[in-house]
Design a protein around this motif. Structure first.
Motif, PDB file in Angstrom:
ATOM      1  N   PRO A 375       0.809  -1.231   0.000  1.00  0.00           N
ATOM      2  CA  PRO A 375       0.000   0.000   0.000  1.00  0.00           C
ATOM      3  C   PRO A 375       0.839   1.276   0.000  1.00  0.00           C
ATOM      4  O   PRO A 375       0.308   2.362  -0.230  1.00  0.00           O
ATOM      5  N   HIS A 376       2.132   1.137   0.230  1.00  0.00           N
ATOM      6  CA  HIS A 376       2.971   2.336   0.205  1.00  0.00           C
ATOM      7  C   HIS A 376       3.313   2.774  -1.218  1.00  0.00           C
ATOM      8  O   HIS A 376       3.858   3.852  -1.428  1.00  0.00           O
ATOM      9  N   LEU A 377       3.027   1.908  -2.194  1.00  0.00           N
ATOM     10  CA  LEU A 377       3.307   2.225  -3.596  1.00  0.00           C
ATOM     11  C   LEU A 377       2.054   2.743  -4.267  1.00  0.00           C
ATOM     12  O   LEU A 377       0.938   2.328  -3.920  1.00  0.00           O
ATOM     13  N   PRO A 378       2.168   3.625  -5.272  1.00  0.00           N
ATOM     14  CA  PRO A 378       0.979   4.108  -6.000  1.00  0.00           C
ATOM     15  C   PRO A 378       0.392   3.000  -6.861  1.00  0.00           C
ATOM     16  O   PRO A 378       1.081   2.072  -7.270  1.00  0.00           O
ATOM     17  N   VAL A 379      -0.905   3.175  -7.121  1.00  0.00           N
ATOM     18  CA  VAL A 379      -1.636   2.186  -7.906  1.00  0.00           C
ATOM     19  C   VAL A 379      -1.658   2.647  -9.354  1.00  0.00           C
ATOM     20  O   VAL A 379      -2.044   3.804  -9.632  1.00  0.00           O
ATOM     21  N   PRO A 380      -1.237   1.814 -10.348  1.00  0.00           N
ATOM     22  CA  PRO A 380      -1.265   2.253 -11.750  1.00  0.00           C
ATOM     23  C   PRO A 380      -2.699   2.474 -12.222  1.00  0.00           C
ATOM     24  O   PRO A 380      -3.617   1.744 -11.834  1.00  0.00           O
ATOM     25  N   GLY A 381      -2.854   3.553 -13.061  1.00  0.00           N
ATOM     26  CA  GLY A 381      -4.169   3.893 -13.590  1.00  0.00           C
ATOM     27  C   GLY A 381      -4.424   3.235 -14.923  1.00  0.00           C
ATOM     28  O   GLY A 381      -3.659   2.381 -15.384  1.00  0.00           O
ATOM     29  N   PRO A 382      -5.518   3.644 -15.612  1.00  0.00           N
ATOM     30  CA  PRO A 382      -5.814   3.062 -16.937  1.00  0.00           C
ATOM     31  C   PRO A 382      -4.716   3.334 -17.941  1.00  0.00           C
ATOM     32  O   PRO A 382      -4.371   2.466 -18.757  1.00  0.00           O
ATOM     33  N   ALA A 383      -4.162   4.515 -17.909  1.00  0.00           N
ATOM     34  CA  ALA A 383      -3.066   4.830 -18.835  1.00  0.00           C
ATOM     35  C   ALA A 383      -1.746   4.393 -18.221  1.00  0.00           C
ATOM     36  O   ALA A 383      -1.636   4.190 -17.010  1.00  0.00           O
ATOM     37  N   GLU A 384      -0.758   4.245 -19.094  1.00  0.00           N
ATOM     38  CA  GLU A 384       0.537   3.753 -18.618  1.00  0.00           C
ATOM     39  C   GLU A 384       1.240   4.759 -17.723  1.00  0.00           C
ATOM     40  O   GLU A 384       1.943   4.392 -16.790  1.00  0.00           O
ATOM     41  N   ASP A 385       1.079   6.078 -18.036  1.00  0.00           N
ATOM     42  CA  ASP A 385       1.784   7.091 -17.276  1.00  0.00           C
ATOM     43  C   ASP A 385       0.994   7.615 -16.099  1.00  0.00           C
ATOM     44  O   ASP A 385       1.429   8.539 -15.412  1.00  0.00           O
ATOM     45  N   GLU A 386      -0.220   7.050 -15.863  1.00  0.00           N
ATOM     46  CA  GLU A 386      -1.046   7.513 -14.757  1.00  0.00           C
ATOM     47  C   GLU A 386      -0.795   6.631 -13.533  1.00  0.00           C
ATOM     48  O   GLU A 386      -0.604   5.415 -13.643  1.00  0.00           O
ATOM     49  N   ALA A 388      -2.031   6.526  -9.139  1.00  0.00           N
ATOM     50  CA  ALA A 388      -2.859   7.099  -8.075  1.00  0.00           C
ATOM     51  C   ALA A 388      -2.408   6.515  -6.759  1.00  0.00           C
ATOM     52  O   ALA A 388      -1.881   5.394  -6.700  1.00  0.00           O
ATOM     53  N   PRO A 389      -2.631   7.248  -5.688  1.00  0.00           N
ATOM     54  CA  PRO A 389      -2.266   6.694  -4.380  1.00  0.00           C
ATOM     55  C   PRO A 389      -3.154   5.490  -4.021  1.00  0.00           C
ATOM     56  O   PRO A 389      -4.261   5.330  -4.537  1.00  0.00           O
ATOM     57  N   PHE A 390      -2.652   4.655  -3.104  1.00  0.00           N
ATOM     58  CA  PHE A 390      -3.382   3.442  -2.692  1.00  0.00           C
ATOM     59  C   PHE A 390      -4.589   3.806  -1.826  1.00  0.00           C
ATOM     60  O   PHE A 390      -4.445   4.474  -0.799  1.00  0.00           O
ATOM     61  N   VAL A 391      -5.779   3.421  -2.304  1.00  0.00           N
ATOM     62  CA  VAL A 391      -7.032   3.580  -1.547  1.00  0.00           C
ATOM     63  C   VAL A 391      -7.661   2.191  -1.443  1.00  0.00           C
ATOM     64  O   VAL A 391      -7.990   1.577  -2.475  1.00  0.00           O
ATOM     65  N   ARG A 392      -7.795   1.705  -0.225  1.00  0.00           N
ATOM     66  CA  ARG A 392      -8.244   0.319  -0.049  1.00  0.00           C
ATOM     67  C   ARG A 392      -9.619   0.065  -0.660  1.00  0.00           C
ATOM     68  O   ARG A 392      -9.837  -0.966  -1.304  1.00  0.00           O
ATOM     69  N   ALA A 393     -10.559   1.004  -0.470  1.00  0.00           N
ATOM     70  CA  ALA A 393     -11.911   0.794  -1.005  1.00  0.00           C
ATOM     71  C   ALA A 393     -11.881   0.662  -2.517  1.00  0.00           C
ATOM     72  O   ALA A 393     -12.520  -0.221  -3.107  1.00  0.00           O
ATOM     73  N   ALA A 394     -11.108   1.559  -3.175  1.00  0.00           N
ATOM     74  CA  ALA A 394     -11.039   1.508  -4.641  1.00  0.00           C
ATOM     75  C   ALA A 394     -10.359   0.223  -5.102  1.00  0.00           C
ATOM     76  O   ALA A 394     -10.791  -0.427  -6.064  1.00  0.00           O
ATOM     77  N   VAL A 395      -9.289  -0.165  -4.405  1.00  0.00           N
ATOM     78  CA  VAL A 395      -8.585  -1.395  -4.779  1.00  0.00           C
ATOM     79  C   VAL A 395      -9.491  -2.613  -4.585  1.00  0.00           C
ATOM     80  O   VAL A 395      -9.528  -3.525  -5.420  1.00  0.00           O
ATOM     81  N   GLU A 396     -10.253  -2.663  -3.467  1.00  0.00           N
ATOM     82  CA  GLU A 396     -11.179  -3.787  -3.240  1.00  0.00           C
ATOM     83  C   GLU A 396     -12.275  -3.829  -4.291  1.00  0.00           C
ATOM     84  O   GLU A 396     -12.669  -4.895  -4.749  1.00  0.00           O
ATOM     85  N   LYS A 397     -12.771  -2.645  -4.698  1.00  0.00           N
ATOM     86  CA  LYS A 397     -13.796  -2.606  -5.745  1.00  0.00           C
ATOM     87  C   LYS A 397     -13.242  -3.134  -7.058  1.00  0.00           C
ATOM     88  O   LYS A 397     -13.888  -3.937  -7.761  1.00  0.00           O
ATOM     89  N   ALA A 398     -12.022  -2.685  -7.437  1.00  0.00           N
ATOM     90  CA  ALA A 398     -11.398  -3.188  -8.667  1.00  0.00           C
ATOM     91  C   ALA A 398     -11.132  -4.687  -8.570  1.00  0.00           C
ATOM     92  O   ALA A 398     -11.294  -5.432  -9.548  1.00  0.00           O
ATOM     93  N   HIS A 399     -10.732  -5.129  -7.384  1.00  0.00           N
ATOM     94  CA  HIS A 399     -10.491  -6.571  -7.190  1.00  0.00           C
ATOM     95  C   HIS A 399     -11.773  -7.383  -7.362  1.00  0.00           C
ATOM     96  O   HIS A 399     -11.761  -8.458  -7.983  1.00  0.00           O
ATOM     97  N   ALA A 400     -12.880  -6.866  -6.801  1.00  0.00           N
ATOM     98  CA  ALA A 400     -14.167  -7.570  -6.962  1.00  0.00           C
ATOM     99  C   ALA A 400     -14.578  -7.630  -8.422  1.00  0.00           C
ATOM    100  O   ALA A 400     -15.058  -8.664  -8.914  1.00  0.00           O
ATOM    101  N   ALA A 401     -14.384  -6.500  -9.157  1.00  0.00           N
ATOM    102  CA  ALA A 401     -14.729  -6.504 -10.581  1.00  0.00           C
ATOM    103  C   ALA A 401     -13.857  -7.495 -11.347  1.00  0.00           C
ATOM    104  O   ALA A 401     -14.340  -8.232 -12.227  1.00  0.00           O
ATOM    105  N   ALA A 402     -12.566  -7.534 -11.021  1.00  0.00           N
ATOM    106  CA  ALA A 402     -11.685  -8.488 -11.689  1.00  0.00           C
ATOM    107  C   ALA A 402     -12.075  -9.933 -11.380  1.00  0.00           C
ATOM    108  O   ALA A 402     -12.032 -10.800 -12.262  1.00  0.00           O
ATOM    109  N   GLU A 403     -12.470 -10.194 -10.129  1.00  0.00           N
ATOM    110  CA  GLU A 403     -12.906 -11.554  -9.784  1.00  0.00           C
ATOM    111  C   GLU A 403     -14.175 -11.939 -10.541  1.00  0.00           C
ATOM    112  O   GLU A 403     -14.307 -13.089 -10.996  1.00  0.00           O
ATOM    113  N   ARG A 404     -15.109 -10.991 -10.681  1.00  0.00           N
ATOM    114  CA  ARG A 404     -16.326 -11.304 -11.452  1.00  0.00           C
ATOM    115  C   ARG A 404     -15.985 -11.590 -12.903  1.00  0.00           C
ATOM    116  O   ARG A 404     -16.533 -12.520 -13.520  1.00  0.00           O
TER     117      ARG A 404
END
Length: 608
Positions: A375-386, A388-404
């Motif tokens: 969580p100390h590292l930034p989270v890569p965005g949709p673009a290669e050069d983007e 974002a900081p680590f936000v647990r809620a957003a990461v969990e939401k993306a993880h749930a979408a990826a699992e689906r």
């Protein structure tokens, strides 16, 4: 309540340490003797200690000792219990209550034992009283019987004396009468002797008066002797009866005397038993009085114990209420701790599972993953050069979408290429088989069409020949008549039917069923013969086809049989003599005179 125990003021730890171990009973005072006894029992062997170390040291010296510290710690061979003042009060209350209940139970059992003893003595006392009354009644009855027997014995003795006197008088009278009878008998004998003597010497008649007087005297004396004998016999019988009666009365008196002595002895025994029963009754009364006194004392003690118990129960109820509240709090805390432990265990198990999966699937350890993707590292965005900081809620939401998405894709099949190759080979094989089957089907359909065409040609030719022959044969069998064959569907030679038109001479027939039996048979024979002529066969078998024909029609049919015989062999089953006449050979079954059937054959032309 002044009857309750009062604890002495607790000494300071320094004072207690200086004083050393002391009996706990000396620190508790009470004005109630019963409670003091209970405290003596409950606190026996319990001492005080300034601290936990001293209590443990005292336990090492004497394993049987129980030490209590000012902090409420109880040290014994069972272990160390930490309790506050409320816990100590509850312990003392429980001990006092248990002692009271034991005392009450002992009083109840003593009361029940005394009541049982009194109840056991009551039936014995009643039986003794009943036995005394029965013995007194039997004694009175025995006395009455003895008095009655004595009176009867006195009367019998008086009667016996009177009989003895009468017997003496009768004996004297008997002797006197005997003497008189003897004198009369002597006189009578003398008179008879004198009469005999006088009868020899005196021819005259004796004096009748003297003789009658003597006879009367003899009769009177005889009657008196008889009466004396009868009276003597009667007196003897009466004397014997009275003697027997006296003996019986004496025996009865002896028996009654023995019975009276036995009754006296029984009465003495019963009096002794009555005295014993009275003594038992006095003892029972004394026991009952003592029991009543004990019961009264027990009731008073029980009332006091109940009052004391009421106070103890009130204190115990309050202690239980506080304990229940503390128990509820403890249960809530225990449940919370248990749930926290379960949650921690689940997280630990989940972490272990994730670590195992990371190691097995991508070959990275948990530390490396945290270092590279923590969580100390930034989270890569949709673009290669983007980024974002680590936000647990957003990461969990993306993880749930990826699992689906991954679940919708399904599991990865590592054998997909091998299965695809196998299915491709199977598909090629089936396509080849389908191609072969379609080719075979086309070939077979061509053969079917060829066969159908050939069948149509053969059937058309055969029908034309049969139609021509039927018209010829019909005119020969039915001179002047008309007969023909037609197809019901000439366009479809494979499914068409054949209609027979027959009109004998002089008849207009629309249905064959209107013909007579012989005509219908002859039309059927014409149809068969037409088929035979159109398509000859080496031999034909016919079974009584001419049975319904008359002589004219039979002659026409026999002409047709002769024509058929030129090209084919005919086997005809018949009973017609004319048909048999044109045959070359006959085969039949006959029965001779012995009743046995046998098969015979006969050639006609050779025989002729």
């Amino acid at each position: 309540d002044p009857a309750l125990a009062r604890s002495a003021p607790a000494a300071s730890p320094a004072a207690a340490s200086a004083a050393g171990p002391r009996p706990l009973r000396g620190l508790v005072t009470t004005s109630d003797p019963g409670l003091a006894a209970l405290l003596d029992t409950a606190l026996a062997g319990v001492t005080t200690a300034p601290d936990l170390t001293a209590a443990v040291a005292a336990l090492g010296v004497d394993p049987q000792t129980v030490s209590v510290t000012p902090a409420g710690e109880v040290v014994s061979a069972r272990g160390i219990r930490r309790a506050g003042s409320a816990e100590a009060a509850r312990i003392a209350t429980r001990a006092a209550l248990a002692e009271t209940e034991e005392l009450m139970a002992g009083l109840r059992s003593r009361r029940e034992e005394l009541a049982a003893a009194l109840a056991a003595l009551a039936p014995e006392q009643e039986r003794a009283r009943a036995a005394v009354e029965a013995a007194l009644g039997a004694l009175h009855e025995s006395d009455a019987r003895i008095v009655t027997a004595g009176e009867e014995l006195s009367r019998a003795a008086a009667a016996l004396d009177a009989l003895d006197t009468r017997l003496s008088e009768l004996a004297a009278s008997r002797e006197r009468l005997g003497a008189e009878a003897e004198a009369a008998r002597t006189a009578l004998e003398a008179a008879d002797a004198a009469l005999a003597e006088n009868s020899e010497t005196v021819d005259a008649e004796p004096d009748t008066e003297e003789r009658d007087a003597l006879a009367a005297t003899a009769r009177r004396l005889g009657e008196e002797v008889m009466e004396a004998r009868i009276a003597l016999r009667s007196i003897e019988d009466r004397a014997g009866f009275l003697t027997d009666r006296v003996a019986a009365l004496r025996r009865q008196a002896e028996t009654e005397e023995a019975a009276r002595e036995q009754a006296a002895r029984a009465a003495a025994r019963r009096r002794a038993q009555a005295d014993s029963a009275g003594e038992l009754a006095r003892v029972a009364a004394a026991l009952a009085t003592h029991l009543s006194a004990l019961e009264s004392g027990a009731e008073e003690e029980l009332a006091a114990s109940r009052a004391h118990r009421g106070g103890l129960e009130s204190a115990l109820a309050e202690a239980r209420t506080r304990r229940t509240e503390r128990a509820d709090d403890l249960a809530a805390l225990t449940r919370a701790e248990h749930e926290a432990q379960l949650t921690r265990e689940r997280h630990v198990i989940h972490l272990d599972e994730l670590t195992r999966r990371a190691q097995a699937e991508i070959g990275l350890s948990a530390d490396h993953l945290v270092e590279q993707f923590g969580p100390h590292l930034p989270v890569p965005g949709p673009a290669e050069d983007e980024a974002a900081p680590f936000v647990r809620a957003a990461v969990e939401k993306a993880h749930a979408a990826a699992e689906r998405t991954l679940k919708s894709i399904g599991a990865v099949n590592p054998l997909a290429l091998e299965e695809y190759a196998a299915l491709t080979e199977r598909h090629d094989f089936l396509e080849k088989q389908i191609t072969d089957i379609e080719t075979s089907r086309r070939d077979l359909m061509g053969l079917v069409r060829e066969v159908d065409d050939h069948v149509k040609e053969v059937f058309a030719a055969a029908f034309a020949d049969t139609q021509r022959e039927f018209a010829d044969i019909f005119t020969r069998l039915f001179p002047g008549g008309e007969g023909s064959l037609t197809l019901t569907d000439p366009e479809d030679m494979l499914a068409t039917g054949v209609e027979v038109h027959a009109r004998p001479a002089g008849k207009k027939v629309k249905r064959l069923s209107l013909l007579s039996g012989g005509e219908r048979s002859l039309v059927a024979v014409a149809m068969l013969v037409a088929i035979f002529k159109a398509r000859p066969s080496p031999f034909y078998v016919m079974d009584e086809v001419e049975a319904a024909l008359d002589d004219v029609n039979l002659s026409r049919l026999l002409t047709v049989f002769r024509e058929l015989r030129e090209s084919s062999q005919l086997i005809v089953i018949t009973h017609q003599k004319r048909t048999m006449e044109i045959a070359d050979a006959l085969y039949g079954v006959t029965m001779s005179g012995d009743g046995i059937s046998r098969v015979i054959s006969q050639r006609i032309h050779q025989a002729s």
